[in-house]
Motif scaffolding. Structure first.
Motif, PDB file in Angstrom:
ATOM      1  N   GLU A  45      50.627  42.037  39.623  1.00  0.00           N
ATOM      2  CA  GLU A  45      50.269  41.121  40.713  1.00  0.00           C
ATOM      3  C   GLU A  45      51.079  39.831  40.638  1.00  0.00           C
ATOM      4  OE1 GLU A  45      48.392  39.121  37.431  1.00  0.00           O
ATOM      5  OE2 GLU A  45      48.764  41.219  37.856  1.00  0.00           O
ATOM      6  N   ALA A  46      51.340  39.361  39.414  1.00  0.00           N
ATOM      7  CA  ALA A  46      52.085  38.113  39.233  1.00  0.00           C
ATOM      8  C   ALA A  46      53.556  38.295  39.588  1.00  0.00           C
ATOM      9  CB  ALA A  46      51.942  37.616  37.797  1.00  0.00           C
ATOM     10  N   ALA A  50      52.594  37.457  43.745  1.00  0.00           N
ATOM     11  CA  ALA A  50      51.790  36.262  43.480  1.00  0.00           C
ATOM     12  C   ALA A  50      52.093  35.118  44.434  1.00  0.00           C
ATOM     13  CB  ALA A  50      51.983  35.794  42.035  1.00  0.00           C
ATOM     14  N   ILE A  54      49.223  33.261  46.482  1.00  0.00           N
ATOM     15  CA  ILE A  54      48.994  31.827  46.304  1.00  0.00           C
ATOM     16  C   ILE A  54      49.031  31.126  47.657  1.00  0.00           C
ATOM     17  CG2 ILE A  54      50.002  29.704  45.349  1.00  0.00           C
ATOM     18  CD1 ILE A  54      51.046  31.583  43.028  1.00  0.00           C
ATOM     19  N   ILE A  65      41.336  40.428  42.982  1.00  0.00           N
ATOM     20  CA  ILE A  65      42.355  41.262  42.333  1.00  0.00           C
ATOM     21  C   ILE A  65      41.660  42.364  41.546  1.00  0.00           C
ATOM     22  CG2 ILE A  65      44.272  41.332  40.686  1.00  0.00           C
ATOM     23  CD1 ILE A  65      44.756  38.370  41.253  1.00  0.00           C
ATOM     24  N   SER A  79      45.487  38.076  31.843  1.00  0.00           N
ATOM     25  CA  SER A  79      45.288  38.371  33.266  1.00  0.00           C
ATOM     26  C   SER A  79      44.262  37.439  33.886  1.00  0.00           C
ATOM     27  CB  SER A  79      44.862  39.834  33.461  1.00  0.00           C
ATOM     28  OG  SER A  79      43.556  40.061  32.976  1.00  0.00           O
ATOM     29  N   ALA A  82      46.092  34.191  34.527  1.00  0.00           N
ATOM     30  CA  ALA A  82      47.024  34.345  35.647  1.00  0.00           C
ATOM     31  C   ALA A  82      46.276  34.398  36.972  1.00  0.00           C
ATOM     32  CB  ALA A  82      47.866  35.605  35.462  1.00  0.00           C
ATOM     33  N   ALA A  83      45.173  35.138  37.001  1.00  0.00           N
ATOM     34  CA  ALA A  83      44.396  35.268  38.239  1.00  0.00           C
ATOM     35  C   ALA A  83      43.810  33.924  38.661  1.00  0.00           C
ATOM     36  CB  ALA A  83      43.281  36.291  38.047  1.00  0.00           C
ATOM     37  N   ILE A  86      46.606  32.003  40.294  1.00  0.00           N
ATOM     38  CA  ILE A  86      46.906  32.553  41.619  1.00  0.00           C
ATOM     39  C   ILE A  86      45.814  32.186  42.621  1.00  0.00           C
ATOM     40  CG2 ILE A  86      47.218  34.704  42.926  1.00  0.00           C
ATOM     41  CD1 ILE A  86      48.484  35.867  40.345  1.00  0.00           C
ATOM     42  N   SER A  88      42.422  33.867  42.538  1.00  0.00           N
ATOM     43  CA  SER A  88      41.478  34.950  42.775  1.00  0.00           C
ATOM     44  C   SER A  88      40.039  34.460  42.611  1.00  0.00           C
ATOM     45  CB  SER A  88      41.742  36.104  41.802  1.00  0.00           C
ATOM     46  OG  SER A  88      40.789  37.122  41.956  1.00  0.00           O
ATOM     47  N   LYS A 179      53.826  30.478  40.927  1.00  0.00           N
ATOM     48  CA  LYS A 179      54.021  31.892  40.595  1.00  0.00           C
ATOM     49  C   LYS A 179      54.608  32.021  39.193  1.00  0.00           C
ATOM     50  CE  LYS A 179      56.530  36.097  41.829  1.00  0.00           C
ATOM     51  NZ  LYS A 179      57.040  36.955  42.898  1.00  0.00           N
ATOM     52  N   ALA A 182      52.014  31.682  36.624  1.00  0.00           N
ATOM     53  CA  ALA A 182      51.175  32.883  36.511  1.00  0.00           C
ATOM     54  C   ALA A 182      51.868  33.943  35.658  1.00  0.00           C
ATOM     55  CB  ALA A 182      50.854  33.436  37.899  1.00  0.00           C
TER      56      ALA A 182
END
Length: 237
Positions: A45-46, A50, A54, A65, A79, A82-83, A86, A88, A179, A182
């Motif tokens: 996803e990143a 991403a 974003i 996600i 993760s 990172a989420a 982003i 999520s 991004k 992430a």
């Protein structure tokens, strides 16, 4: 699942040619509120989409996600970070082993449960020619799920491992730095392969291709789920 052969490539280009605009249109927004990004692995996803996610969250959109595989607790924590970067609102974890999604009945059923629960208006998935069995398995599952549940959303197919012939792109010049942050969360992955460099090169390419002065862009093959399933059937008939 059938092995990808040259005849499938010929069929693919035969059927997507009418969808490809040589001047790829730039879209400013995802024309949907509720978006679901499907990541076969924790980092797809990143790397793959991403920037657009974003951008969607910044404009007030809802994002969730689903991570299909899980290799370790450390990668799980990566993760989650990172989420959060982003944007999520909710993460779904399936915990299947990597390289084990291919024609896995339990994976298909789990994905169906998530789709029924989230009821997304747009779904981001790896394109079915992205060179990894787990990536292809996502499209296989959606193709199979159409027989059991009602699917009604727009698909944005992204690439990680293979080039993509897109029919839309998003300017992510303002989102690139976030991004990158992430992707940087996945320390267990970037020590073996420079995903930041990979994503930066690809996004820089599409930005420059679209228009002078656009620094970064993400490109997708955008289709309704009905069109996407039809394409799958024509290519793999």
């Amino acid at each position: 699942m059938k092995r990808l052969k040259n005849i499938h490539l010929f069929r693919l280009y035969e059927y997507i040619q009418p969808l490809i605009n040589y001047s790829i249109p730039k879209e400013d927004n995802i024309y949907a509120n509720k978006v679901l990004a499907i990541a076969p692995h924790q980092d797809d996803e990143a790397v793959g989409c991403a920037g657009t996610l974003i951008k969607h969250v910044k404009s007030g959109g809802h994002l969730e996600i689903v991570f299909c595989t899980n290799d370790s607790q450390e990668r799980m924590e990566e993760s989650k970070r990172a989420a959060e970067i982003i944007g999520s609102k909710k993460n779904h974890y399936m915990h299947f082993s990597s390289r084990n999604l291919n024609c896995n009945k339990n994976f298909k059923e789990n994905l169906g449960f998530v789709l029924n629960s989230v009821k997304p208006e747009a779904v981001f998935i790896p394109f079915f020619f992205d060179k990894h069995n787990d990536h292809i398995a996502v499209s296989w599952a959606i193709n199979e799920l159409r027989k059991k549940i009602k699917l009604n959303f727009m698909i944005y197919a992204y690439s990680v491992w293979s080039p993509l012939n897109p029919n839309c792109l998003f300017d992510i010049s303002k989102e690139w730095d976030v991004k990158r942050q992430a992707i940087e969360c996945y320390k267990t992955q970037i020590i073996t392969r420079d995903y930041i460099k990979i994503a930066q090169g690809l996004n820089r390419y599409w930005g420059e291709i679209k228009e002078q002065g656009m620094m970064y862009a993400e490109a997708f093959l955008k289709m309704t789920v009905k069109e996407y399933i039809s394409l799958w059937g024509k290519v793999f008939r």
